[in-house]
Design a protein around this motif. Structure first.
Motif, short mmCIF file in Angstrom:
data_model
loop_
_atom_site.label_atom_id
_atom_site.label_comp_id
_atom_site.label_asym_id
_atom_site.label_seq_id
_atom_site.Cartn_x
_atom_site.Cartn_y
_atom_site.Cartn_z
N SER A 479 41.54 35.21 23.07
CA SER A 479 40.82 35.60 24.28
C SER A 479 41.75 36.31 25.26
CB SER A 479 40.20 34.37 24.95
OG SER A 479 39.21 33.79 24.14
N ALA A 480 42.96 35.77 25.41
CA ALA A 480 43.91 36.35 26.37
C ALA A 480 44.27 37.78 25.97
CB ALA A 480 45.15 35.49 26.47
N LEU A 481 44.55 37.99 24.69
CA LEU A 481 44.95 39.33 24.25
C LEU A 481 43.77 40.30 24.31
CD1 LEU A 481 47.29 38.27 21.34
CD2 LEU A 481 47.98 39.33 23.50
N SER A 482 42.58 39.80 24.08
CA SER A 482 41.39 40.65 24.21
C SER A 482 41.18 41.06 25.66
CB SER A 482 40.16 39.93 23.68
OG SER A 482 38.99 40.69 23.89
N TRP A 483 41.21 40.08 26.56
CA TRP A 483 41.05 40.39 27.98
C TRP A 483 42.19 41.27 28.48
CZ3 TRP A 483 36.96 40.29 30.85
CH2 TRP A 483 35.93 39.39 30.57
N ARG A 484 43.39 41.01 27.99
CA ARG A 484 44.55 41.80 28.42
C ARG A 484 44.35 43.29 28.11
NH1 ARG A 484 49.92 43.26 26.59
NH2 ARG A 484 51.50 42.80 28.18
N SER A 485 43.80 43.58 26.93
CA SER A 485 43.59 44.98 26.57
C SER A 485 42.51 45.62 27.44
CB SER A 485 43.20 45.08 25.09
OG SER A 485 41.94 44.48 24.86
N LYS A 486 41.53 44.81 27.88
CA LYS A 486 40.46 45.35 28.73
C LYS A 486 40.91 45.50 30.18
CE LYS A 486 37.03 42.78 26.02
NZ LYS A 486 36.09 41.63 26.07
N LEU A 487 41.77 44.58 30.63
CA LEU A 487 42.13 44.53 32.05
C LEU A 487 43.44 45.24 32.35
CD1 LEU A 487 41.22 40.79 32.75
CD2 LEU A 487 39.88 42.80 33.36
N GLN A 488 44.10 45.77 31.32
CA GLN A 488 45.41 46.37 31.54
C GLN A 488 45.36 47.42 32.64
OE1 GLN A 488 48.49 45.50 31.42
NE2 GLN A 488 48.48 45.28 29.20
N ALA A 489 46.39 47.40 33.48
CA ALA A 489 46.41 48.26 34.66
C ALA A 489 47.77 48.90 34.81
CB ALA A 489 46.07 47.44 35.90
N GLU A 490 47.98 49.59 35.91
CA GLU A 490 49.28 50.16 36.22
C GLU A 490 50.34 49.07 36.23
OE1 GLU A 490 49.07 52.28 39.88
OE2 GLU A 490 47.23 53.33 39.34
N GLU A 491 51.60 49.47 36.04
CA GLU A 491 52.69 48.50 35.87
C GLU A 491 53.20 47.98 37.21
OE1 GLU A 491 55.70 49.88 33.12
OE2 GLU A 491 54.19 51.00 32.00
N THR A 492 52.27 47.51 38.03
CA THR A 492 52.63 46.91 39.31
C THR A 492 51.75 45.69 39.53
OG1 THR A 492 51.03 48.28 40.50
CG2 THR A 492 53.29 49.13 40.33
N LEU A 493 52.12 44.91 40.53
CA LEU A 493 51.28 43.78 40.93
C LEU A 493 51.53 43.48 42.40
CD1 LEU A 493 53.31 41.17 41.25
CD2 LEU A 493 53.03 41.00 38.79
N GLU A 494 50.64 42.68 42.96
CA GLU A 494 50.74 42.23 44.35
C GLU A 494 50.77 40.70 44.35
OE1 GLU A 494 47.99 42.23 48.44
OE2 GLU A 494 47.24 43.12 46.57
N TRP A 495 51.78 40.14 45.02
CA TRP A 495 51.85 38.70 45.14
C TRP A 495 50.93 38.25 46.28
CZ3 TRP A 495 54.11 36.50 41.13
CH2 TRP A 495 55.08 37.21 40.44
N LEU A 496 50.13 37.23 46.02
CA LEU A 496 49.15 36.75 46.99
C LEU A 496 49.53 35.37 47.49
CD1 LEU A 496 45.88 37.80 45.12
CD2 LEU A 496 47.11 39.07 46.90
N ALA A 497 49.07 35.06 48.70
CA ALA A 497 49.36 33.75 49.31
C ALA A 497 48.61 32.65 48.57
CB ALA A 497 48.98 33.78 50.77
#
Length: 569
Positions: A479-497
């Motif tokens: 499931s994780a690898l399937s979702w990862r392929s669908k949700l893959q985004a630019e190589e950045t992230l935002e840390w949230l509170a």
């Protein structure tokens, strides 16, 4: 869909599955995994959702170090198949939209390599010996090794030979360098023939369709062999200026610039990743520059405790440094050289590397481990990692939640570390036990009687025992690898509170969120978390333990202990 030849950046956020060939699948019943066995499981790998497979060495070898002692870099060990079998495996992988990465072992050959056999038959000072590091010994008759350099597997790094030619024929003579086992003599990378031969090897496998290379011990190729040899009583790298006599010397980068020129001869260019155990990240990242290999493993998460502070700080640091180098980051928890991470996380908190070695030596009996907690943490850590930008390197069997086979009998052990430390360090056999495919078939469906014995408890974790079972580790990975392929985004992230120091929360540019509770108790979720969008939980069912529906306020829902959630945009 077959592999697209135009995708030159496939490796930047790939999920790569490491295969230790002897332990993956045995097609002919001889107890040793082989290339046809890998081909026979290609449907399983495709269903898992990985982007590439990385094969540990499958070359002809006497197996003094599990295949990392290579007799012939451009052939297949006949026990594992043939070049035709290799071609068939690559074709099957590509048809399943899976790339192929192979291991290259450039620091040393086997002592059965034709060059080394020629060196032993030649006299001191001969051209044949110049491809390796042969030196006269110290002392009145050369009876002492040329230096105090240690071997990674225990004992010293020098072995004395009986001369076959020259004035000392029949007598003890020169010594040769081996930073690993005696059967693994180190190449002399100052020799132009060594450099050109590896260029030939890269082209050989690239021409057969290989998509990339993993470079073993990339930081050790160049040594300072000027006499008298400098002392090096420990294996750690203690300086960050490239002047260590054995490791991470500046001149190694000229070698990999040459490799990049070869890899760029192909369209698309071949990928590469360096195994460089360099503690100074600014120096490790030199190997990952676009002008060199393009990626370098970071083992920071592998070495870290299960901790919110550690995981977040490591991710921040590695992502920043990867961006600065032009590479993408790499993430790994387990491989063929380390204790499997569910077992590491099962040990008491605060356990050191020495504690881990002692636990192995005690056959896993002491200290007591909490296997349920170890697996729970491993699953949470894996989902935290798979959400990060960069490449994820997975080790065969981790998708089954396999633990270390810590109680292998001494009579079964084959790791050279066990023998070279005089049975005081157990080594790496426990993570290399052949995989359990079936809960009911003989040898758990691996094939013939395995070359390392499988523990009885393997049956409960076999692939067939988890296939289609909601909440199983295998289904979580799928499931994780399937979702990862669908949700893959630019190589950045935002840390949230978050509402707790034990919680880490980040968001990818497309709105995909990852939340991990590293604490030992349930923790309140932030008020803006929409539980209706939770698509995956390391705890099993997506919303297990946290209720359902939209959270209306802080404290109205909690995330279970040691659990990661994925939230779709």
């Amino acid at each position: 869909m077959p592999v697209s030849p135009s995708d030159s950046l496939w490796w930047r956020q790939a999920a790569v599955y490491q295969i230790y060939p002897r332990s993956f699948a045995d097609s002919n019943g001889d107890g040793m995994g082989d290339l046809p066995g890998i081909t026979s499981r290609m449907a399983y790998l495709s269903a898992l959702g990985i982007d590439a497979i990385w094969l540990s060495p499958f070359y002809p070898s006497a197996l003094a170090d599990g295949g990392y002692d290579v007799d012939d870099y451009r052939n297949v060990d006949p026990r594992l198949g043939s070049l035709d079998d290799f071609d068939a495996m690559v074709a099957a992988a590509h048809a399943a939209d899976t790339r192929v990465i192979v291991d290259v072992v450039p620091n040393h050959s086997s002592n059965q390599h034709e060059w080394f056999k020629a060196a032993l038959a030649a006299a001191p000072g001969s051209p044949e010996r110049a491809r390796y590091h042969f030196l006269d010994g110290l002392g009145d008759d050369g009876e002492l090794p040329p230096s105090d350099w240690p071997s990674h597997f225990g004992g010293g790094a020098w072995t004395r030979v009986v001369e076959q030619a020259g004035p000392r024929a029949g007598s003890l003579g020169q010594w040769y360098l081996h930073l690993f086992a005696t059967e693994q003599p180190d190449f002399n990378w100052d020799h132009p023939e060594v450099r050109e031969d590896f260029h030939t090897t890269l082209r050989f496998w690239s021409d057969r369709g290989v998509d990339g290379f993993r470079i073993d011990v990339a930081h050790a190729l160049v040594k300072d062999m000027s006499l008298p040899l400098r002392s090096k009583p420990v294996l750690e790298i203690l300086v960050d200026d490239g002047t260590d006599p054995l490791f991470d010397r500046d001149a190694v980068h000229e070698i990999f610039e040459g490799w990049r020129s070869v890899l760029n001869e192909y369209n698309p260019p071949k990928a590469a990743v360096a195994e460089a155990w360099v503690p100074f990240t600014d120096r490790r990242l030199k190997y990952a520059r676009p002008t060199e290999l393009g990626q370098a493993f970071n083992f920071d998460l592998l070495q870290a405790p299960f901790s919110a502070v550690e995981f977040r700080s490591i991710a921040e640091k590695c992502l920043f440094e990867a961006t600065a180098s032009g590479a993408s980051s790499t993430w790994v928890f387990s491989n063929h050289d380390v204790v499997r991470h569910p077992s590491r996380y099962a040990l008491p908190d605060g356990s050191t590397r020495d504690d881990l070695e002692a636990w192995l030596l005690a056959d896993g009996a002491t200290p007591a481990v909490d296997l349920a907690r170890g697996l729970r943490r491993a699953r949470a850590a894996t989902l935290f990692m798979l959400g990060l930008p960069g490449s994820a390197y997975l080790y065969q069997g981790e998708e089954l939640g396999l633990f270390e086979a810590a109680d292998l009998p001494a009579s079964a052990l084959q790791d050279p570390t066990w023998f070279r430390t005089l049975n005081t360090v157990k080594g790496r056999d426990g993570c290399r036990v052949p995989l359990p495919w079936s809960a009911v078939e003989p040898n758990f469906g691996f094939g013939g009687t395995p070359w390392l014995p499988q523990p009885v408890w393997f049956g409960s974790l076999a692939a067939t025992a988890q296939d289609g079972v909601a909440g199983s580790t295998l289904e979580m990975y799928r499931s994780a690898l399937s979702w990862r392929s669908k949700l893959q985004a630019e190589e950045t992230l935002e840390w949230l509170a978050s509402l707790s120091p034990e919680m880490v929360r980040y968001r990818r540019p497309n709105g995909w969120e990852v939340i991990t509770n590293f604490g030992a108790t349930p923790t309140q979720l932030p008020h803006d978390v929409d539980l209706s969008k939770v698509v995956l939980s390391s705890g099993g069912n997506a919303t297990a333990g946290i209720g359902a529906g939209r959270v209306s306020g802080a404290g109205s829902a909690t995330i279970p202990a040691e659990t990661t959630l994925w939230i779709a945009p």
